[in-house]
Design a protein around this motif. Structure first.
Motif: not given
Length: 209
Positions: A54-67, A70-77, A117-122
């Protein structure tokens, strides 16, 4: 349009990349998330695997907000933990660490836990925990020393890579083999499919082998 959804893998593990490719999924980007993997006091191995994925997914998801790309990507960790009882074995970096792990695993059973852990685009967060039981043969001194000399253990949880030479140590396995390699495919593909990622789109180009 769904075929163009992007997947960001919060890892640079060659094993996880190969497993995803085996399932017909090609990550659009690798974004390793550097998190402190030290277990908490009295933390159970399964809790550690879930927390770190979960920590890895959330960190990657947060860093994509400035890109924007990739803002509408799925993030898998994912994170994999090897344990004997409640004892968590390290990801061996030194030969002594690997030696201690293998001596502990010799002739006995252990468990491999993977948190996905998967974080969806929304922004929805979905998790799975997978457990596999593995029993090793009793390792002789010569094969232990030979395996250590191979260097194959380096960076591996529990000091071994089941997809390599250490596959010859396995007497019995109950559960997912791909989980022990580093990413349980059945659960990962199920999670992606359930959240609308077009896993099977990549299969339409025909045989991969």
């Amino acid at each position: 349009m769904s075929a163009f959804k992007k997947l960001v893998l919060a890892s640079a593990s060659p094993r996880r990349i190969e497993l995803l490719q085996q399932a017909g999924v090609e990550p659009d980007r690798l974004l390793p998330a550097d998190v402190d993997e030290t277990p908490l006091r009295a933390e159970h191995p399964r809790s550690l695997a879930k927390r770190l994925s979960k920590a890895k997914a959330e960190k990657a998801y947060a860093s994509l907000k400035t890109e924007p790309d990739y803002s509408g990507s799925f993030v898998l960790a994912a994170d994999t933990v090897v344990a004997v009882g409640r004892r968590i074995l390290p990801k061996a970096e030194l030969v002594d660490e690997a030696s201690n792990c293998l001596k502990l695993l010799s002739g006995r059973s252990h468990r491999v836990f993977s948190g996905i852990c998967l974080i969806t685009p929304d922004g929805k967060l979905r998790q799975r925990l997978v457990e596999t039981r593995v029993r090793f043969k009793r390792l002789g001194r010569e094969e232990l020393e030979s395996y250590l000399a191979s260097g194959e253990w380096r960076g591996k949880a529990g000091g071994y890579a089941v997809q390599g030479l250490a596959g010859t140590f396995v007497v019995k396995m109950v559960g997912s083999y791909s989980n022990v390699v580093g990413l349980p495919l059945y659960e990962t593909v199920g999670l992606l499919t359930a959240e609308g990622f077009p896993v099977h789109f990549g299969w339409l180009s025909g045989p991969r082998v």
